[in-house]
Design an enzyme around this catalytic site. Sequence first.
Site, PDB file in Angstrom:
ATOM      1  N   SER A 128       0.834  -1.325   0.298  1.00  0.00           N
ATOM      2  CA  SER A 128      -0.081  -0.149  -0.093  1.00  0.00           C
ATOM      3  C   SER A 128       1.127   1.276   0.042  1.00  0.00           C
ATOM      4  O   SER A 128       1.634   0.955   0.550  1.00  0.00           O
ATOM      5  CB  SER A 128      -0.736   0.242   1.138  1.00  0.00           C
ATOM      6  OG  SER A 128      -1.826   1.241   1.509  1.00  0.00           O
ATOM      7  N   TYR A 141      -1.532  -1.113  10.538  1.00  0.00           N
ATOM      8  CA  TYR A 141      -2.078  -1.669   9.511  1.00  0.00           C
ATOM      9  C   TYR A 141      -0.637  -0.717   8.572  1.00  0.00           C
ATOM     10  O   TYR A 141      -0.218  -1.482   8.361  1.00  0.00           O
ATOM     11  CB  TYR A 141      -3.125  -0.400   8.736  1.00  0.00           C
ATOM     12  CG  TYR A 141      -3.139  -1.245   7.257  1.00  0.00           C
ATOM     13  CD1 TYR A 141      -3.820  -2.495   6.801  1.00  0.00           C
ATOM     14  CD2 TYR A 141      -2.834   0.199   6.639  1.00  0.00           C
ATOM     15  CE1 TYR A 141      -3.658  -2.213   5.681  1.00  0.00           C
ATOM     16  CE2 TYR A 141      -3.081  -0.405   4.935  1.00  0.00           C
ATOM     17  CZ  TYR A 141      -3.954  -1.944   4.949  1.00  0.00           C
ATOM     18  OH  TYR A 141      -3.702  -2.017   3.211  1.00  0.00           O
TER      19      TYR A 141
END
Length: 263
Positions: A128, A141
Amino acid sequence: MEPTVLVTGAASGIGDATARLFDRRGWRVYATDLDADEVDAGDVSFSLDVTKQGDANKAVDRIADDTRRLDCIVNNAGDPLAGAVETIDVEDARDQFDVNLHGPHRLVRSALPYMREQGDGTIVNMSSVLGRVSLPGVGTYCASKSAVEALSDALRVEVAPFGVDVVLVEPGGVETGFEEGVEESLDTDEPYADLHDRLKERANDLMSGTLASSPEDVAETVVEAAEADDPDARYTVGPASKPLVASGYLPSKVRDMALRRLF
């Protein structure tokens, strides 16, 4: 002989779109998720829990028995746990890392002996842009994806002599319903209620607004990397990805000031 790919987290979103695109491109697709009944894509679907090394070994061995080769694995399964760092239970963070970081590591360990023997292969790790720049409210995360980046950078150099490529795909916001998982994990109690409310707004902007990419956009990038003779180390995807990555080069004080205003 048709090339073979294993896709994790293929029940929906990016995984589903990726499995379907590989299929259209003439690959033999093994599409997996925790519940095989939820998987509609691919030539073969079965259950795979990426937190279990035994499951990873069985999945790769099954493909090798069927086809005698494994050309690509796409480590897509992910855990969207979100919240201010103080609010995240350590065991929950450990579970998140078990899926997002150790899951890919398990599949890599299972697949590499076959890829090394055949002298080629591609490992695609779904990262990501939040593995490149960290945002408030999603610290664990971001940490898990940053760890995927570090692991992949080391692995890419280690396996290059065997003809194996390692690729990081770094989406920005994607229309997958991922924001729903983020919202469900957010505590609205004090002292971080305002931060969590703003995070919900930002998640909706990034994942369901004009800044969002489609799962098919990410799938195109994954398959492009898998089919490339000499793939790039990293591929960013989506209109939000490049500005977010660029913000990581700002001085910390400037970036922190901007993030405080946003969140």
